[in-house]
Design a protein around this motif. Structure first.
Motif, mmCIF file in Angstrom:
data_model
loop_
_atom_site.group_PDB
_atom_site.id
_atom_site.type_symbol
_atom_site.label_atom_id
_atom_site.label_comp_id
_atom_site.label_asym_id
_atom_site.label_seq_id
_atom_site.Cartn_x
_atom_site.Cartn_y
_atom_site.Cartn_z
ATOM 1 N N ARG A 8 3.570 4.799 -8.799
ATOM 2 C CA ARG A 8 2.895 4.433 -10.045
ATOM 3 C C ARG A 8 3.249 5.476 -11.102
ATOM 4 O O ARG A 8 3.325 6.670 -10.799
ATOM 5 N N SER A 12 -1.162 4.415 -19.404
ATOM 6 C CA SER A 12 -2.468 3.761 -19.504
ATOM 7 C C SER A 12 -2.389 2.340 -20.041
ATOM 8 O O SER A 12 -3.366 1.599 -19.981
ATOM 9 N N THR A 13 -1.235 1.911 -20.548
ATOM 10 C CA THR A 13 -1.106 0.543 -21.054
ATOM 11 C C THR A 13 -0.760 -0.462 -19.957
ATOM 12 O O THR A 13 -0.832 -1.662 -20.172
ATOM 13 N N THR A 15 -1.128 -2.372 -16.214
ATOM 14 C CA THR A 15 -2.116 -2.781 -15.222
ATOM 15 C C THR A 15 -1.375 -3.092 -13.926
ATOM 16 O O THR A 15 -0.439 -3.904 -13.913
ATOM 17 N N TYR A 16 -1.766 -2.426 -12.860
ATOM 18 C CA TYR A 16 -1.205 -2.650 -11.526
ATOM 19 C C TYR A 16 -2.196 -3.482 -10.727
ATOM 20 O O TYR A 16 -3.392 -3.175 -10.703
ATOM 21 N N VAL A 17 -1.699 -4.525 -10.068
ATOM 22 C CA VAL A 17 -2.553 -5.392 -9.260
ATOM 23 C C VAL A 17 -1.839 -5.672 -7.941
ATOM 24 O O VAL A 17 -0.688 -6.131 -7.944
ATOM 25 N N THR A 31 -6.879 -10.807 -5.359
ATOM 26 C CA THR A 31 -6.713 -9.404 -5.753
ATOM 27 C C THR A 31 -7.440 -8.506 -4.770
ATOM 28 O O THR A 31 -8.622 -8.696 -4.495
ATOM 29 N N THR A 34 -6.694 -2.817 -7.892
ATOM 30 C CA THR A 34 -6.191 -2.754 -9.260
ATOM 31 C C THR A 34 -6.222 -1.311 -9.766
ATOM 32 O O THR A 34 -7.000 -0.483 -9.286
ATOM 33 N N SER A 35 -5.382 -1.048 -10.760
ATOM 34 C CA SER A 35 -5.366 0.240 -11.442
ATOM 35 C C SER A 35 -4.952 -0.011 -12.885
ATOM 36 O O SER A 35 -3.972 -0.710 -13.146
ATOM 37 N N ALA A 36 -5.705 0.573 -13.816
ATOM 38 C CA ALA A 36 -5.397 0.413 -15.240
ATOM 39 C C ALA A 36 -5.971 1.595 -16.009
ATOM 40 O O ALA A 36 -6.825 2.322 -15.504
ATOM 41 N N ASN A 40 -4.353 5.234 -14.022
ATOM 42 C CA ASN A 40 -2.916 5.257 -13.757
ATOM 43 C C ASN A 40 -2.384 6.687 -13.750
ATOM 44 O O ASN A 40 -1.842 7.175 -14.720
ATOM 45 N N THR A 66 1.695 -5.456 -15.206
ATOM 46 C CA THR A 66 1.718 -6.112 -16.509
ATOM 47 C C THR A 66 1.508 -5.097 -17.617
ATOM 48 O O THR A 66 0.885 -4.064 -17.424
#
Length: 68
Positions: A8, A12-13, A15-17, A31, A34-36, A40, A66
């Motif tokens: 990773r 910060s922009t 989104t990991y899912v 899901t 998640t990480s956002a 991150n 994304t």
């Protein structure tokens, strides 16, 4: 349990899912992680699926990243 390991980046922009499914043809993914934003943090991440492999005949994991 299945695991998925990826690197990773500290952005910060993004989104990991991580999603899981029992059947690729159904199109139904759940899901499981998640990480956002501030979560991150750069580095290696390992996500472990909570479902037992013996609970179904197949299991798949995927990573979606994304950006806005």
């Amino acid at each position: 349990h299945l695991t998925l390991t990826f690197n990773r980046i500290s952005d910060s922009t993004l989104t990991y899912v991580v999603e899981a499914a029992n059947d690729l043809s159904s199109g139904t993914w759940t899901t499981i992680w998640t990480s956002a934003g501030a979560s991150n943090v750069a580095g290696s991440v390992t996500v472990t699926d909570t479902a037992l492999m013996s609970a179904s005949s197949s299991r798949f994991l995927r990573l979606r990243v994304t950006a806005p």
